[in-house]
Design a protein around this motif. Sequence first.
Motif, PDB file in Angstrom:
ATOM      1  N   ASP A 164       0.828  -1.195   0.000  1.00  0.00           N
ATOM      2  CA  ASP A 164       0.000   0.000   0.000  1.00  0.00           C
ATOM      3  C   ASP A 164       0.868   1.254   0.000  1.00  0.00           C
ATOM      4  N   ALA A 165       0.353   2.300  -0.634  1.00  0.00           N
ATOM      5  CA  ALA A 165       1.072   3.560  -0.682  1.00  0.00           C
ATOM      6  C   ALA A 165       1.058   4.232   0.684  1.00  0.00           C
ATOM      7  N   HIS A 166       1.993   5.168   0.866  1.00  0.00           N
ATOM      8  CA  HIS A 166       2.123   5.885   2.127  1.00  0.00           C
ATOM      9  C   HIS A 166       1.643   7.324   1.964  1.00  0.00           C
ATOM     10  N   SER A 167       1.080   7.865   3.028  1.00  0.00           N
ATOM     11  CA  SER A 167       0.632   9.248   3.014  1.00  0.00           C
ATOM     12  C   SER A 167       1.821  10.191   3.168  1.00  0.00           C
ATOM     13  N   SER A 168       1.749  11.331   2.486  1.00  0.00           N
ATOM     14  CA  SER A 168       2.838  12.309   2.593  1.00  0.00           C
ATOM     15  C   SER A 168       2.955  12.857   4.007  1.00  0.00           C
ATOM     16  N   GLU A 169       1.837  12.970   4.728  1.00  0.00           N
ATOM     17  CA  GLU A 169       1.895  13.475   6.109  1.00  0.00           C
ATOM     18  C   GLU A 169       2.626  12.490   7.012  1.00  0.00           C
TER      19      GLU A 169
END
Length: 510
Positions: free
Chosen positions: A438-443
């Motif tokens: 899964d992709a990661h959030s920039s925050e």
Amino acid sequence: MALGAKLQMRQSQSLVMTPQLMQSIRLLQLTHFELERFIEEEVEKNPLLERHDARDDEPVEPRSAPDIADSAMGLDRMFEAADGDVEANSAQIMSDRLDTSMENVFPDDPGTSDRLGPDLAAQWKSAGSGNGASEGFAIEDMAAAALTLGDHVAEQIAFGFRDGTARLIARELADSLDEIGYMRAEIADVAARLGVDDGDVLAVLETCQTFDPPGLFARDLAECLALQLKAIDRFDPAMAAMIANLELLARRDFAQLRKLCRVDDDDLLDMLAEIRALDPRPGSAFAHGTADTIVPDVVVRAATDGSWAVELNPDTLPRVLVNQTYFATVSKKVANQSEKDFMADCLQSANWLARSLDQRAKTILKVATEIVRQQDAFLMHGIRHMRPLNLRMVADAIGMHESTVSRVTANKYMMTPRGVFELRYFFSVAIASAEGGDAHSSESVRDRIRELIDLEKPVDVLSDDAIVDILKSSGVDIARRTVAKYREGMSIPSSVQRRREKRALASAHG
């Protein structure tokens, strides 16, 4: 080629934005305070609209007929007493009727409270100094106006100069102060406008630079800091050398600063501490801005079944009622067609506003519920578990257009167990996973970068490339320029500057 007219039929589709549709779209993106102001304007224009407040439901205790009769009789007796014998109102008789002792006239006299008793003394203490109209008096209504920078400087000019010419020059210099207290005018320009010598302006400026707070009338940052150091008698040659090389301090070039200031590490750290204690914006203390209070539009609470309860804040839900009874009564009595058309327009506008407010509330709740569903891990475990989210994902989930979601999330706030956040805070860019997951959030990536820098040691300061390698080993595929952009956005200096600062601190404490 001959020109001729002919008849054709053509079918087309177009989106017509009616005024009411445009107003509905506008209502959707209004903040709570803007919506309140808009509704107040509509209520003033439309006689069929009424504001509904919770306090309107509270029953008002009616006064009975005997109570009114008693009040009237009391007034009659009062007027009869006023028309009675003049001797009845003489000073001697009034003195006999009333206790005019000094203890009752001045109840704050020492020892009086003991003679009056606790109840009566408390009533005197809590009584206002005005008449009966002071009920509900708020002391903040009588608060003095905030002192501005101009007023503060004008008071010091009045006491600091006796000569009229010098006072005139000082006022001209004061007019050139900006909001942070710096003097932005050129000495030559001030002298030319007033027809005086440059030396006279400089002499007045030196006096003005002694005003409180220290640092006023400085022409740049170095002079502002120097004035404050002189006020505390700390402007020695070493400090003067540091002030003259502020660019080295900004780059954290402590080795060069030690050479120029001719001090060791301990003295340099003391000097840095004194610099940090100074105020580079001395005039900002007089800037009295009013900050808007954030009122959350949505409230999220933990439910008993382990889920999240999403509710609209009732304080941000203005309720309007359409007075159908008034419309029916007035419509029967008006005979003019223009008046009938006016009442019909008012009824249509009132019904539209009531429906639009209801639709606005439902849309906000629908969008907020989907955001909470998407960011459930963030609410449970923190920012490290925030998922990447964009407007299209929410729009597709709730069956709305992306522009509608954008309007709903503009200037709307959500109160959660982790604090109050703007709805747009939950939307972040997706950063790909290095492991194909899964992709990661920039925050969450920003928080990870901040934590890595906070934990680094003076002998092992992480460069941007090193941070990239660490993040990739934990499954975050990110470029070095992205790390640099996130680091600069969090006001974190580069690895070279951090290494200089940490080494200086380590050598001082070692």
